[in-house]
Design a protein around this motif. Structure first.
Motif, PDB file in Angstrom:
ATOM      1  N   LYS C  52       0.834  -1.213   0.000  1.00 42.39           N
ATOM      2  CA  LYS C  52       0.000   0.000   0.000  1.00 42.39           C
ATOM      3  C   LYS C  52       0.865   1.258   0.000  1.00 42.39           C
ATOM      4  O   LYS C  52       0.666   2.160  -0.823  1.00 42.39           O
ATOM      5  CB  LYS C  52      -0.904   0.006   1.247  1.00 42.39           C
ATOM      6  N   SER C  53       1.839   1.271   0.904  1.00 37.22           N
ATOM      7  CA  SER C  53       2.723   2.435   0.957  1.00 37.22           C
ATOM      8  C   SER C  53       3.504   2.574  -0.336  1.00 37.22           C
ATOM      9  O   SER C  53       3.717   3.673  -0.846  1.00 37.22           O
ATOM     10  CB  SER C  53       3.703   2.315   2.124  1.00 37.22           C
ATOM     11  N   THR C  54       3.930   1.435  -0.839  1.00 33.21           N
ATOM     12  CA  THR C  54       4.692   1.437  -2.084  1.00 33.21           C
ATOM     13  C   THR C  54       3.892   2.074  -3.210  1.00 33.21           C
ATOM     14  O   THR C  54       4.388   2.940  -3.941  1.00 33.21           O
ATOM     15  CB  THR C  54       5.061  -0.015  -2.453  1.00 33.21           C
ATOM     16  N   MET C 180      -2.115  10.207   2.079  1.00 33.02           N
ATOM     17  CA  MET C 180      -1.962  10.002   3.522  1.00 33.02           C
ATOM     18  C   MET C 180      -1.681   8.541   3.811  1.00 33.02           C
ATOM     19  O   MET C 180      -2.459   7.670   3.447  1.00 33.02           O
ATOM     20  CB  MET C 180      -3.239  10.429   4.250  1.00 33.02           C
ATOM     21  N   ASP C 181      -0.544   8.293   4.457  1.00 28.75           N
ATOM     22  CA  ASP C 181      -0.163   6.920   4.771  1.00 28.75           C
ATOM     23  C   ASP C 181      -0.439   6.654   6.250  1.00 28.75           C
ATOM     24  O   ASP C 181       0.338   7.042   7.106  1.00 28.75           O
ATOM     25  CB  ASP C 181       1.319   6.698   4.446  1.00 28.75           C
ATOM     26  N   GLU C 182      -1.544   6.003   6.534  1.00 26.84           N
ATOM     27  CA  GLU C 182      -1.972   5.733   7.905  1.00 26.84           C
ATOM     28  C   GLU C 182      -1.802   6.964   8.793  1.00 26.84           C
ATOM     29  O   GLU C 182      -1.088   6.915   9.794  1.00 26.84           O
ATOM     30  CB  GLU C 182      -1.173   4.566   8.474  1.00 26.84           C
ATOM     31  N   PRO C 183      -2.458   8.056   8.466  1.00 23.58           N
ATOM     32  CA  PRO C 183      -2.176   9.315   9.151  1.00 23.58           C
ATOM     33  C   PRO C 183      -2.628   9.311  10.606  1.00 23.58           C
ATOM     34  O   PRO C 183      -2.177  10.141  11.381  1.00 23.58           O
ATOM     35  CB  PRO C 183      -2.985  10.339   8.353  1.00 23.58           C
TER      36      PRO C 183
HETATM   37 MG   LIG Z   1       2.942   1.115   4.876  1.00 28.58          MG
END
Ligand SMILES: [Mg+2]
Ligand SMILES: Nc1ncnc2c1ncn2[C@@H]1O[C@H](COP(=O)(O)OP(=O)(O)OP(=O)(O)O)[C@@H](O)[C@H]1O
Lengths: 286, 307, 266
Positions: C52-54, C180-183
C-alpha cells in the motif's frame, strides 16, 4: 547454597573490585591532571600575565602575544576546515552511494585521524611552506592544522546528520523542495548542535597541538602581534615546550600559568559546547 | 524574485534552484573525495622530499644502520637506534596501559550504573583532550624525578619516563574504543547467559569479552598507533640519546623525537632534511598500516552486529 | 467507476495502468490499474506488507528517493504522465502532497512549518505567507488552537496537533491531491476523529488517497476503496478489487476481499 554458586559469587565480587579499581585509576589520573594543572597554574594568572608581553628572556611578563597567536591559528584553522569538513560530512550522509568507493573514502577519513601530528607537520612543511612558498606563517600552520582537524569535523557532521530522521527529509521532498533545499533548510539546522559541538572539540584539539606547527607557524619569541596571515606567531603549546626545555632556570610560574590557560581554555570551550548541545537536545527530541 | 500569484495551479518553481541542486551536489561530492586526496598527498610529498636520501644514502643503509650521527663531517644515518627507541617506549607503554584500560572499559561497560558511566566517560574524554606538551610538562615535574629517585639513576630522562606518561596518554583511546566494542554486543546475548544462571562476571568473560575481542584488539592497535606517533611528550621525557637502549632506564631517542628536534636546524634542501623526510615516511607507513588493519577490524565488527 | 461529489472539471484525478514497483530485483507490486477520482477519498486497504505504501509513493514519485525502486506502467495525473519527461518530480510534489504515518513536523515554529512549502516555491511576501498559513491551518482545523502563538516550536504540540500541522503544511502548497499513509495510526481516538473530520472537509477541494488498516475508518471516510493483497512472499502484490466503498463493504465481489473486511484473514 552450594559451593559452585558461592565460588561464582566470590569471583564476581573480585572481578568488580579489580575492574573497578582499574577504572578508578584512569579516572583518578584524569582528575589529578586537572587538579594539578589548576593548583600550579592558577596562582600565576593575573590581569598582567594575560595582557603583557613576555619579558626578560620570557622569564617574566605575560603571554598576551602567545594567546593571540593560538587564537589566530585556531580561528584560521576553523575558517579553512569547517566549510570543507561539513561539506564532506554532508556528502557522506546525504549523497554518497553505497559503493566500494564510498568505503574507501570512509577508510581514508578514519585513517587520517590516526596519522601522527608530526607527520602532518612534515607534510605542511613540504607542501605549504616550501613548495607553495607560503613560508612559516599563520596560513601555513592553519592549513596544516586544518588537514589534521578535517576527519574530526567530517565524522561529527556525518554523525549529527544521521541522527535526523529520514521522515523529516521525506516530508520536505514531498513538499516539492529539492535535495539541497531540504538539506539546507531542514536537515542542517536540525543537526547544527551536533556539528558545532563536534567541530569545536576537534578545533580545541588543534589549538593544543605542537608538532604540526613546529615547522609551519610557531616562533620562539615575537613581541608584536601578527598583522597578516603570512606572519609567524607565538603559540601556547609551543611556548610551554620552549619554556620547559630550552629556557635555563625554568620559570615555573609562567610555564604552569601558560599550561593552565591552554588546558583551561580548551576545556571551558569544550564543556560549554557540550552543555549547549545537551540543552538543544532536550528541546528538540525526535 | 518574482512572486507568483497564489493561483490554484502553480508550475512556477524557480527553475534555477533545480540547476543549483546539481551544482551543489558536484561541489559537495568533491569535498567528499578530499580525504583520499590528502592522504595520498601526504605519502607523495614525504616521498618526494625523501628521494635525495634514498638516492644518496640508500634505503637499506638507513633501515639497517645502527648509528645515527647526522651532523658530523661524515654523517651516519642509521634508523635502527631510533626504531629501537620508539619500540622500547611504545611497547612498554602498551604493557602498562592495556591491562588497566581494558579492565576499566569492562567495568564501565558491564558493571557501572548509568551515572558512573556518564561521569567516567566524560572525565576520560577530558583526558584525551589534554595537549601532549602538557603531558610532557607534568611528566617532567612528577614522573622524571620519581623515576630518578626510585631507581637511583643519574637522570630520570629515560625510556621508562616516556613510557609511563605515554601509558596515560593512550589510555583514553583504548578505554573508549574498547568500551564501544563491548557496548556493541547485543543485550540479548548477555540476557541469554544470565538466564542460564551465570553471574555478570561469568557472562562478561564467557560471552561479552569473546564477542568484542576483535574490537578490543583494534582498540589496542589504535592505542599503539597513537603511542608510536606521539611526539612532544616523548621528546620532553626520554632524554633523546640516539643509542640502542640496553634497558628501560637508558635515555632513548624516538622516530618522532628525532624529526621534531632536528628538522628545525637543518639546511633547507640538504641531505639531513631529506633523511628526516624519509624517517617521516617510515613513520607514516607504520601508522598507516596499523590504522588500516584496525579500521578493517572495526568495520567487520560493526557489520557483525548489524542485522 | 466512482465519482466524487464535486466532479465537474475538478483537478487531481489519477489513472494507473499496469503499475508495478520493483525493489532491486524483488517485484513488490504488479499489474495495478485503477482510476482515482478527483475531489473524493480513495482508501487503500490490505494486510501488512501488501504494498500500500509502495503504491502510494508512486503517486508523488517518492519512490525515486529510495534509490532502489523502479516503477513500471503508466500513471497519469489529469492526463499527464507523471513519469514522463515534461514533469519534474519536484514540481509534481507541489501538486501532490503527502502526510506521513508518524507526525513529522520540522524542528521550527508552527508558522515556519506551514510556510515551508510556499517559501520553497519562492513566495516571500509576508502578507501572502500570513494568508496561506492562516488558510491552511483553518482547513486542517488547527487554527483555533494555535492562532495565539504561531511562533511556538512545533515540537511543543501534542501528537494529534502535530499531525494536523503536517496536514496544514501539505495543504499550504495548494496541492490537488493529498496522499496520507496511515495518518491516524499513531494517534488517540479523539485526535483520530479530528483528522477524519478534517479529511471530510478537505475532499470538497482536493483528492485524497489514504492508506489505512482500520476497516471502520475506511468505511466511514472513503468514497472508493481499493483492496490489495500479496498472496505469497514469492509473488508480487496485486489489486484484488476496487469499487465504491459502500458497495464493497456490503457486497464484495471477491471472496478474499470479504474475508479481509470481515476480519477472517491474517
Ligand atoms: Mg505502509
Ligand atoms: N525501500 C524498500 N526497499 C526494499 N523493499 C521494500 C522497500 N520498501 C518496501 N519494501 C517491500 O515492499 C513490500 C511492500 O511494502 P509496503 O511498505 O509498501 O507495504 P504496506 O502495505 O505499506 O505495509 P504496512 O501496512 O505494514 O505499512 C514489502 O515486502 C517490503 O518488504
Amino acid at each position: 547454597m552450594n559451593r559452585r554458586i558461592r565460588q561464582a559469587r566470590i569471583a564476581q565480587t573480585v572481578a568488580v573490585a579489580v575492574t573497578g579499581t582499574a577504572a578508578a585509576l584512569v579516572v583518578a589520573a584524569a582528575l589529578f591532571l586537572l587538579v594539578y594543572i589548576t593548583v600550579r597554574g592558577l596562582p600565576a594568572i593575573s590581569w598582567e600575565f594575560l595582557t603583557d608581553v613576555p619579558r626578560q628572556q620570557m622569564k617574566a611578563g605575560g603571554i598576551f602575544p602567545v594567546i593571540m597567536g593560538t587564537l589566530a591559528l585556531t580561528l584560521a584553522t576553523a575558517a579553512l576546515s569547517l566549510p570543507v569538513g561539513v561539506a564532506a560530512g554532508i556528502y557522506l550522509s546525504e549523497y554518497a552511494p553505497r559503493s566500494r568507493f564510498t568505503r574507501v573514502i570512509r577508510l581514508s577519513i578514519s585513517n587520517m585521524a590516526g596519522v601522527p601530528s608530526i607527520v602532518y607537520g612534515l607534510f605542511g612543511l613540504a607542501l605549504f611552506v616550501i613548495l607553495m612558498g607560503i613560508g612559516k606563517s599563520i596560513l601555513a600552520g592553519a592549513l596544516t592544522l586544518a588537514c589534521l582537524t578535517l576527519p574530526v569535523i567530517i565524522t561529527a557532521t556525518e554523525e549529527a546528520l544521521r541522527q535526523i530522521p529520514t521522515d523529516l527529509r521525506q516530508a520536505s521532498l514531498a513538499l516539492g523542495a529539492t535535495r539541497w533545499r531540504t538539506i539546507y533548510k531542514v536537515v542542517l539546522p536540525a543537526a547544527a548542535p551536533g556539528i558545532v559541538t563536534g567541530s569545536i572539540l576537534g578545533l580545541s584539539r588543534a589549538a593544543g597541538e605542537t608538532a604540526p606547527i613546529l615547522f609551519t607557524a610557531a616562533v620562539y619569541y615575537k613581541r608584536q602581534l601578527p598583522d597578516s596571515v603570512f606572519a609567524d606567531v607565538m603559540a601556547l603549546p609551543y611556548h610551554i615546550f620552549i619554556l620547559a626545555t630550552q629556557v635555563t632556570g625554568r620559570p615555573d610560574d609562567i610555564i604552569w600559568g601558560t599550561a593552565f590557560v591552554l588546558v583551561g581554555g580548551v576545556t571551558a570551550i569544550s564543556v560549554a559546547a557540550a552543555a549547549w548541545r545537551s540543552a538543544q537536545r532536550r528541546k528538540v527530541r525526535w | 524574485m518574482l512572486t507568483p500569484p497564489s493561483s490554484r495551479r502553480r508550475l512556477g518553481r524557480p527553475v534555477s534552484s533545480r540547476a543549483a541542486d546539481g551544482v551543489v551536489k558536484r561541489i559537495i561530492s568533491l569535498s567528499g573525495v578530499l580525504a583520499i586526496v590528502i592522504l595520498a598527498a601526504i605519502g607523495i610529498f614525504l616521498g618526494l622530499n625523501a628521494v635525495r636520501a634514498l638516492h644518496d644514502v640508500g634505503f637499506w643503509t638507513m633501515a639497517t644502520g645502527t648509528e645515527w650521527y647526522p651532523t658530523i663531517a661524515e654523517p651516519r644515518f642509521g634508523f635502527v637506534p631510533l626504531l629501537a627507541g620508539s619500540a622500547a617506549v611504545t611497547l612498554t607503554a602498551l604493557l602498562l596501559s592495556v591491562p588497566v584500560s581494558i579492565a576499566a572499559a569492562l567495568f564501565i561497560s558491564e558493571f557501572a550504573n548509568r551515572r558512573v558511566k556518564d561521569v567516567a566517560k566524560s572525565i576520560i574524554e577530558f583526558m584525551a583532550a589534554v595537549p601532549s606538551v602538557v603531558y610532557g610538562l607534568v611528566g617532567i615535574a612528577i614522573v622524571v624525578p620519581w623515576v630518578k629517585e626510585t631507581f637511583e639513576l643519574d637522570s630520570g630522562l629515560s625510556a621508562l619516563s616516556g613510557a609511563i606518561v605515554l601509558a596515560f596518554m593512550i589510555a583514553p583511546t583504548i578505554v573508549s574504543i574498547s568500551e564501544d566494542a563491548l557496548h556493541a554486543v547485543p543485550d540479548e546475548l548477555r540476557q541469554g547467559s544470565l538466564a542460564l544462571g551465570n553471574t555478570r562476571w561469568q557472562t562478561s568473560y564467557k560471552v561479552v569479552l569473546p564477542s568484542a575481542s576483535s574490537g578490543i584488539l583494534a582498540a589496542v592497535m589504535l592505542g599503539m598507533g597513537r603511542a608510536i606517533g606521539e611526539t612532544m611528550a616523548v621528546l620532553m621525557l626520554t632524554g633523546n640519546a640516539a643509542r640502542i637502549p640496553g634497558s628501560l632506564f637508558d635515555s632513548v631517542r624516538t622516530i618522532t623525537g628525532t624529526i621534531a628536534a632536528e628538522m628545525g636546524s637543518v639546511v633547507q634542501g640538504g641531505l639531513h632534511q631529506s633523511v628526516l623526510f624519509a624517517l617521516g615516511l617510515v613513520l607514516f607507513s607504520i601508522t598507516f598500516a596499523i590504522n588500516l588493519v584496525a579500521d578493517l577490524v572495526l568495520e567487520k565488527q560493526r557489520k557483525r552486529w548489524r542485522r | 467507476m466512482v465519482t466524487g461529489p464535486a466532479n465537474n472539471g475538478a483537478k487531481g484525478s489519477f489513472d494507473l495502468k499496469e503499475v508495478s514497483v520493483t525493489y532491486g530485483s524483488e517485484t513488490a507490486v504488479a499489474g495495478v490499474s485503477m482510476h482515482i477520482p478527483p475531489c473524493a477519498v480513495t482508501a487503500l486497504i490490505g494486510p501488512s506488507g501488501c504494498g500500500k505504501s509502495t503504491l502510494l509513493r508512486c503517486l508523488n514519485r517518492m519512490n525515486d528517493e529510495l534509490g532502489n525502486a523502479t516503477v513500471g506502467g503508466t500513471i497519469l495525473l489529469d492526463g499527464v504522465d507523471i513519469y514522463g519527461k515534461e514533469l519534474d518530480p519536484v514540481e509534481l510534489r507541489t501538486k501532490v502532497g503527502q502526510v506521513f504515518q508518524k507526525p513529522n513536523p520540522f524542528p521550527m515554529s508552527i508558522y515556519d512549518n506551514v510556510a515551508y512549502g510556499p517559501r520553497t516555491q519562492g513566495i516571500r511576501r509576508r502578507a501572502e505567507l500570513d494568508e496561506v498559513v492562516e488558510r491552511s491551518l483553518k482547513r486542517s482545523a488547527l487554527w483555533g488552537e494555535v492562532k495565539k502563538d504561531l511562533k511556538k516550536h512545533a515540537f511543543e504540540l501534542s501528537g494529534g496537533q502535530q499531525q494536523r500541522l503536517c496536514i496544514a503544511r501539505a495543504l499550504a502548497t495548494q496541492p490537488e491531491v493529498v496522499l496520507m499513509d496511515e495518518p491516524a495510526s499513531s494517534l488517540d481516538p479523539i485526535s483520530t476523529q479530528q483528522i477524519e473530520d478534517t479529511i471530510a472537509e478537505l475532499k470538497e477541494h482536493v483528492t485524497i488517497v489514504i492508506v489505512t488498516h482500520n476497516m471502520q475508518q475506511a468505511a466511514r471516510i472513503s468514497d472508493q476503496t481499493a483492496f490489495m493483497l500479496r498472496e505469497s512472499m514469492e509473488a508480487p502484490a496485486e489489486l484484488i478489487e476496487v469499487g465504491e466503498t459502500r458497495v464493497m463493504f456490503t457486497n464484495p465481489r471477491d471472496k478474499r476481499t470479504e474475508a479481509y473486511i470481515t476480519g477472517r484473514f491474517g
